[in-house]
Motif scaffolding. Sequence first.
Motif, PDB file in Angstrom:
ATOM      1  N   GLN A  66       0.833  -1.208   0.000  1.00 43.11           N
ATOM      2  CA  GLN A  66       0.000   0.000   0.000  1.00 43.11           C
ATOM      3  C   GLN A  66       0.867   1.257   0.000  1.00 43.11           C
ATOM      4  OE1 GLN A  66      -2.788  -0.236   3.281  1.00 43.11           O
ATOM      5  NE2 GLN A  66      -3.340  -2.328   2.747  1.00 43.11           N
ATOM      6  N   ILE A  67       1.938   1.237   0.790  1.00 42.05           N
ATOM      7  CA  ILE A  67       2.854   2.380   0.826  1.00 42.05           C
ATOM      8  C   ILE A  67       3.492   2.579  -0.542  1.00 42.05           C
ATOM      9  CG2 ILE A  67       5.046   3.213   1.762  1.00 42.05           C
ATOM     10  CD1 ILE A  67       4.252   1.812   4.414  1.00 42.05           C
ATOM     11  N   ALA A  68       3.914   1.491  -1.174  1.00 42.18           N
ATOM     12  CA  ALA A  68       4.557   1.581  -2.491  1.00 42.18           C
ATOM     13  C   ALA A  68       3.621   2.201  -3.526  1.00 42.18           C
ATOM     14  CB  ALA A  68       5.020   0.202  -2.946  1.00 42.18           C
ATOM     15  N   VAL A  69       2.379   1.765  -3.547  1.00 46.58           N
ATOM     16  CA  VAL A  69       1.403   2.299  -4.505  1.00 46.58           C
ATOM     17  C   VAL A  69       1.189   3.798  -4.266  1.00 46.58           C
ATOM     18  CG1 VAL A  69      -1.033   2.227  -5.178  1.00 46.58           C
ATOM     19  CG2 VAL A  69       0.256   0.107  -4.927  1.00 46.58           C
ATOM     20  N   THR A  70       1.005   4.166  -3.009  1.00 45.50           N
ATOM     21  CA  THR A  70       0.781   5.572  -2.659  1.00 45.50           C
ATOM     22  C   THR A  70       1.996   6.418  -3.002  1.00 45.50           C
ATOM     23  OG1 THR A  70      -0.723   4.946  -0.887  1.00 45.50           O
ATOM     24  CG2 THR A  70       0.223   7.153  -0.769  1.00 45.50           C
ATOM     25  N   LEU A  71       3.176   5.940  -2.632  1.00 49.95           N
ATOM     26  CA  LEU A  71       4.400   6.693  -2.886  1.00 49.95           C
ATOM     27  C   LEU A  71       4.669   6.855  -4.374  1.00 49.95           C
ATOM     28  CD1 LEU A  71       6.820   8.129  -1.678  1.00 49.95           C
ATOM     29  CD2 LEU A  71       7.968   5.916  -1.494  1.00 49.95           C
ATOM     30  N   ARG A  72       4.437   5.798  -5.149  1.00 50.95           N
ATOM     31  CA  ARG A  72       4.626   5.910  -6.607  1.00 50.95           C
ATOM     32  C   ARG A  72       3.704   6.975  -7.191  1.00 50.95           C
ATOM     33  NH1 ARG A  72       5.184  -0.045  -6.635  1.00 50.95           N
ATOM     34  NH2 ARG A  72       7.385  -0.434  -6.960  1.00 50.95           N
ATOM     35  N   GLY A  73       2.460   7.020  -6.724  1.00 52.10           N
ATOM     36  CA  GLY A  73       1.529   8.033  -7.207  1.00 52.10           C
ATOM     37  C   GLY A  73       1.985   9.432  -6.841  1.00 52.10           C
ATOM     38  N   GLN A  74       2.446   9.614  -5.613  1.00 50.92           N
ATOM     39  CA  GLN A  74       2.925  10.937  -5.172  1.00 50.92           C
ATOM     40  C   GLN A  74       4.163  11.349  -5.955  1.00 50.92           C
ATOM     41  OE1 GLN A  74       3.518  10.188  -1.002  1.00 50.92           O
ATOM     42  NE2 GLN A  74       1.400  10.625  -0.471  1.00 50.92           N
TER      43      GLN A  74
END
Length: 80
Positions: A66-74
């Motif tokens: 979940q962190i990876a998905v969010t961070l990639r989007g940011q």
Amino acid sequence: MADNIGAKVMQGGESAGQFDAACNQVRQRTGARCAAVIVIDGDAGSGYSVVGPLDAQVLLPDILQQIAVTLRGQLTKNLQ
């Protein structure tokens, strides 16, 4: 965004004790059941530590995903 990672973060190695100490400190200061610390290009190199009971550690793969998905989007937004 490129999928290749420049820094390699591995468990163990010469600096494992330092990473474990930092992770234990985070866990104690926050009163958490489980803590994870990731170090990238620190003075003692790169690595990670996870401290806590196994029943809490099993949650980490999904949380990290979940962190990876969010961070990639940011990051994608910030790099445009």
